[in-house]
Design an enzyme around this catalytic site. Structure first.
Site, short mmCIF file in Angstrom:
data_model
loop_
_atom_site.label_atom_id
_atom_site.label_comp_id
_atom_site.label_asym_id
_atom_site.label_seq_id
_atom_site.Cartn_x
_atom_site.Cartn_y
_atom_site.Cartn_z
N LYS A 40 14.96 30.32 50.99
CA LYS A 40 14.83 31.75 51.32
C LYS A 40 13.72 32.31 50.46
CE LYS A 40 16.81 34.98 53.85
NZ LYS A 40 17.56 34.83 55.13
N ASP B 249 13.47 37.76 58.43
CA ASP B 249 14.75 38.30 57.97
C ASP B 249 14.51 39.82 57.92
OD1 ASP B 249 17.47 37.29 56.70
OD2 ASP B 249 16.84 38.96 55.44
#
Ligand code: NDP
Ligand code: 2IT
Length: 450
Positions: free
Chosen positions: A130, A170
């Site tokens: 991430k 995201d």
């Protein structure tokens, strides 16, 4: 849970907190997994001897870097960029990029940690990662967003690649930002590769990737309801958020005959008792994806209630899909949902329910689908985008949606296998944590002490 497990969990968490001070979201995500896994590992000592849990909670690599750029007024702005390469036991690191002013190391580590289990659950060969930045896209011009993305990728490109680490979107990162970052990667590396997913359809993207997270969370919800012998048809749904995940969850719930009565953003929520149909959703999509306006404008347009500064969990509903951000359902909210008759919660967002809220859902025995299972459709379809990039052949919309649907049905099955308890109650939290863990843990065992 026995006292022995409680002590083990406390000791493990004391080490995690000492090693990762101040990272409260990371502690929260690790604790939830440890509570499921420590009893499981006790029965499977090969994982204990190999210290798999300690290793899995330590990122393989963390990058933090300066992102300087020039705004429209000619002023220099300085942001911080991150990439967490959490685990590569079953494939290249894979996971989104978040651009939001709240972004910090602890938040991205929680997201990277969850991603490891989520990606494993998809059955596709993807490790966990991430990244992102504390850059705030709100109020920025498209040129400013482009300059930021170019500066961000100028550093990130050293660390990623189609067989190394494949980022995606995201919060605050959608098709526009992926385009700017892809362009910069290609320019620096002189390579047209599948280094990012969520790409535009004309330049290597997959059909259904934009829809995939919201559709997938709805398919997962459908499977959870099937266990109870019911369907989505006729059910009233509360959805939070109004971004990518919320929009396509709304579309799929509506297509399956449910009625979505709420959407929100960080300023408040709208309540539309007649339900959000395709036409109203088209308005939301233009408002949010093009005009980048506020959800309150929906209330002005359709003359419905807008509640400023609140989340939608006080609205009576049968099913709830939190699709905004972490910790957006408190213990009080969870109690209100259950009291109002909510029978199922499918988490489109990552960790939207606080640990206290999760406890309320599990105790009241409603169907609770945690994010790492329920929202895995997004990254699963990213995996399908990677496959298409490798083959250099695209699949049709129908093929991709069918594959996505099958993946969600199988994730649900895995959760049932490892999460079934007395009286056929499915604890999806435990099911997802153990179901996601085994493949990663076995691969780590096979690959030696690294
Ligand atoms: P978007 O940026 O498209 O939308 C985010 C939405 O959530 C917006 O409505 C935003 O409101 C709201 N929101 C964001 N932060 C907050 C906050 N702190 N408080 C209240 N509302 C907030 O993001 P996505 O739809 O892509 O992501 C939503 C969630 O889903 C995130 O948890 C993400 O991690 C998760 N997720 C996303 C996937 C994907 O494929 N995109 C895959 C799996 C999970 P505002 O505009 O006011 O900021
Ligand atoms: O949280 C997530 O799973 C995502 N933001 C999607 C990640 C991806 O690589 O598609």
């Amino acid at each position: 849970m026995s006292d022995m497990f409680k002590v083990q969990i406390d000791n493990f968490m004391a080490r995690i907190v000492a090693k990762n001070p101040g990272e409260s979201e990371y502690h929260q995500a690790v604790k939830e997994v440890a509570e499921s896994l420590i009893p499981f590992i006790e029965d499977n000592p090969q994982y204990k001897e190999a210290k798999i849990l300690d290793r899995i909670a330590e990122p393989e690599r963390v990058m933090m870097f300066r992102v300087a750029w020039v705004d429209d007024k000619g002023q220099i702005q300085v942001n911080r960029g991150f990439r967490i390469q959490m685990n590569s036991a079953i494939g290249p690191y894979k996971g989104g990029l978040r651009f939001h002013p709240s972004v910090n190391l602890g938040i991205l580590k929680f997201l990277a940690f969850e991603q490891v289990f989520k990606n494993s659950l998809t059955t596709l060969p993807m490790g966990g990662g991430k990244g992102g930045s504390d850059f705030d896209p709100k109020g920025k011009s498209t040129n400013e967003v482009m300059r930021f993305c170019q500066s961000f990728m100028t550093e990130l490109q050293r660390h990623v690649g189609p067989d190394t680490d494949v980022p995606a979107g995201d919060i605050g990162v959608g098709g526009r930002e992926i385009g700017f970052m892809f362009g910069q990667y290609k320019r620096i590396r002189n390579e047209f590769t599948g280094v990012l997913t969520g790409k535009g359809i004309q330049w290597g993207g997959s059909l259904i990737r934009p829809e995939a997270t919201g559709y997938g969370a709805t398919f997962f919800l459908e499977e959870m309801l099937k266990v109870k012998g019911i369907g989505i048809k006729g059910k009233v749904a509360a959805i939070s958020g109004s971004g990518n995940v919320a929009q396509y969850a709304t579309q799929k719930v509506h297509q399956l005959g449910g009625k979505v009565v709420t959407l929100s953003d960080s300023d408040g929520y709208i309540y539309d008792p007649d339900g959000i149909d395709e036409e109203k959703l088209a308005f939301v999509m233009e408002l949010k994806n093009q005009k980048r306006g506020r959800i309150s404008e929906y209330a002005d347009k359709y003359k419905v209630t807008y509640v400023a500064g609140k989340r939608p969990w006080g609205v009576k509903c049968d099913i709830a899909l939190p699709c905004a951000t972490q910790n957006e359902i408190s213990e009080e909210d969870a109690k209100t949902l259950v009291t109002n008759g909510c029978i199922a919660v499918s988490e489109g967002a990552n960790m939207p329910s606080t640990p206290e809220a999760v406890e309320v859902f599990l105790k009241s025995k409603i169907a609770f689908g945690p994010g790492k299972a329920a929202n895995a459709g997004g990254v699963a379809t990213s995996g399908l985008e990677m496959s298409q990039n490798s083959m250099r052949l695209p699949w049709s919309k129908e093929e991709v949606e069918e594959k996505l649907h099958t993946i969600m049905v199988n994730i649900h099955k895995t959760c049932v296998t490892y999460g079934i308890e007395d009286n056929n109650f499915v604890n999806y939290v435990r099911g997802a944590n153990i179901g996601g863990f085994i493949k990663v843990a076995d691969s780590m065992l096979a690959q030696g002490v690294i």
